[in-house]
Design a protein around this motif. Structure first.
Motif, short mmCIF file in Angstrom:
data_model
loop_
_atom_site.label_atom_id
_atom_site.label_comp_id
_atom_site.label_asym_id
_atom_site.label_seq_id
_atom_site.Cartn_x
_atom_site.Cartn_y
_atom_site.Cartn_z
N ASP A 5 5.18 11.15 -10.24
CA ASP A 5 4.20 10.28 -10.90
C ASP A 5 4.29 8.85 -10.39
N LEU A 6 4.83 8.67 -9.20
CA LEU A 6 4.98 7.34 -8.63
C LEU A 6 4.10 7.17 -7.40
N LEU A 7 3.54 5.98 -7.25
CA LEU A 7 2.90 5.59 -6.00
C LEU A 7 3.96 4.88 -5.17
N GLU A 8 4.30 5.47 -4.04
CA GLU A 8 5.36 4.91 -3.20
C GLU A 8 4.72 4.31 -1.94
N VAL A 9 4.91 3.02 -1.75
CA VAL A 9 4.35 2.31 -0.60
C VAL A 9 5.50 1.67 0.17
N SER A 10 5.54 1.92 1.48
CA SER A 10 6.57 1.32 2.32
C SER A 10 5.91 0.52 3.43
N VAL A 11 6.53 -0.61 3.76
CA VAL A 11 6.06 -1.48 4.84
C VAL A 11 7.22 -1.65 5.81
N GLN A 12 6.97 -1.35 7.06
CA GLN A 12 8.03 -1.35 8.07
C GLN A 12 7.68 -2.31 9.20
N GLU A 70 -6.81 2.28 -3.19
CA GLU A 70 -7.90 2.22 -2.20
C GLU A 70 -8.53 0.84 -2.18
N GLU A 71 -8.77 0.25 -3.38
CA GLU A 71 -9.35 -1.09 -3.45
C GLU A 71 -8.36 -2.13 -2.93
N GLU A 72 -7.10 -1.94 -3.22
CA GLU A 72 -6.08 -2.88 -2.74
C GLU A 72 -5.99 -2.84 -1.21
N LEU A 73 -6.18 -1.68 -0.61
CA LEU A 73 -6.17 -1.57 0.85
C LEU A 73 -7.34 -2.34 1.47
N GLN A 74 -8.51 -2.28 0.82
CA GLN A 74 -9.66 -3.03 1.32
C GLN A 74 -9.39 -4.53 1.28
N TYR A 75 -8.78 -4.98 0.21
CA TYR A 75 -8.40 -6.38 0.08
C TYR A 75 -7.36 -6.75 1.13
N MET A 88 -2.97 -7.46 -6.10
CA MET A 88 -2.43 -8.48 -5.22
C MET A 88 -0.93 -8.31 -4.99
N LEU A 89 -0.48 -7.06 -4.97
CA LEU A 89 0.95 -6.81 -4.78
C LEU A 89 1.30 -6.53 -3.31
N LEU A 90 0.36 -5.97 -2.56
CA LEU A 90 0.67 -5.59 -1.19
C LEU A 90 0.68 -6.77 -0.23
N GLN A 91 -0.17 -7.76 -0.47
CA GLN A 91 -0.28 -8.87 0.47
C GLN A 91 1.06 -9.58 0.73
#
Length: 355
Positions: A289-296, A218-223, A257-260
């Protein structure tokens, strides 16, 4: 460190209790043996106390000596020589002391002379065992210390590399933003002023996050939203984003700082070779037990410059994930229906590791 110190104190306490208990048992056994030889109780107890106090002193001398000198290649010869030498010295001192204490007891002194060889053999075995056990104990302590130092050095090297990877991501984005601000200054000064404020907030957040190893999604999304706001000033209507997040994913954690760089890579290859509107999809969900994030992002191989699938952004992410988890399968890339999809899977660690 406090836990290690407490564990060491407990080990030392257990050692001395065992050490004193063993000598107490052996002293009692020795008294019974001397009684079987017809030695009076008072003399048997005196003999046992003097013998074993002196033997304890020699054993403690060996233990203390091993703290400062631990033989390596010559340890077997060292054990034999030190055991023989100290046993001989112990017997000599014991005979001198007992001769002075019982100088008028001929029967006792005769018994002392007859039992000198067996006393030496027993002392040799006890001192030898003490030497071997001390050697093994301190060797294990040295190996553990070496292992801890090696792990600390590896951890520092890994953290330095992680920090270097994160620092390398900022200049590229900063230069692009400053160029955009420069272009807007003359034509749209108000928008340029707004972008400067956004950039200031973003960089301030970057400095704060550099002190964190982990952050909530959630904090990473705000960043990330700050970053996207700046990019939308640069690209205007052309850049659209759609974020879809499961509620459970918001409280999960990921390296800060992984998503940017992941989104920056999508913008780079989604917008740079097109002139129309482009939508970047960001999806997050909990998978076991994984957070899975995809960017398309859209990807047209006929118009895009040839790439091998990963720029610096994705290669740095892959490297960071490997340094943190020692796994190569946490970043997946696929192309389908002119869409470029990058997916990262973040294993969740204990809460204590999120700080």
């Amino acid at each position: 460190m406090a836990r290690n110190t407490s564990s060491q104190k407990k080990s030392v306490l257990v050692f001395f209790i065992t050490f004193l208990s063993w000598f107490g048992i052996w002293s009692t056994l020795q008294v019974n043996v001397l009684l079987d030889f017809g030695i009076p109780v008072s003399r048997a107890i005196t003999d046992s106390v003097i013998s074993n106090l002196l033997l304890e002193a020699f054993c403690l001398l060996i233990i203390n000596n091993m703290r400062y000198y631990l033989p390596k290649k010559e340890k077997y010869w060292y054990t034999l020589i030190i055991s023989f030498g100290l046993s001989s010295l112990w017997l000599l001192l014991l005979r001198i002391i007992l001769w002075r204490v019982f100088k008028n007891d001929t029967a006792y002194l005769t018994m002392l002379g007859h039992t000198s060889l067996i006393r030496f053999a027993i002392a040799f075995l006890i001192i030898g065992c003490c030497t071997v056990l001390s050697l093994l104990w301190y060797s294990q302590q040295d190996q553990q210390a070496d292992s801890e130092r090696k792990q600390a050095m590896e951890r520092l090297a890994r953290e330095a590399e992680l920090n270097k990877l994160r620092q390398q991501l900022q200049p590229h984005f900063l230069f692009n933003s400053l160029n955009s601000i420069s272009a807007l200054t003359g034509s749209q000064p108000e928008k340029a002023r707004h972008m400067i404020q956004q950039l200031s907030d973003f960089l301030r957040g970057t400095l704060k996050k550099e002190q964190q190893q982990w952050t909530s999604f959630e904090e990473e999304l705000q960043y990330l939203q700050l970053y996207l706001d700046i990019e939308k000033v640069r690209f205007g209507y052309r850049l659209q984003t759609q974020i879809e997040t499961e509620p459970a994913a918001l409280q999960m954690h990921l390296p800060s700082m992984l998503l940017q760089p992941l989104v920056e890579n999508a913008i780079k290859f989604g917008l740079y070779d097109t002139i129309g509107e482009v939508t970047i999809f960001i999806r997050a969900k909990k998978v076991n037990d994984l957070l899975e994030v995809s960017v398309q992002n859209p990807f047209d191989e006929t118009t895009s410059a040839p790439v091998k699938g990963t720029g610096f952004g994705l290669s740095s992410i892959r490297r960071r994930l490997f340094l943190l988890f020692a796994r190569h399968d946490l970043l997946q890339i696929k192309k389908e229906a002119q869409q470029f999809i990058t997916t990262i899977s973040i294993p969740q660690q204990n809460e204590s590791n999120h700080n």
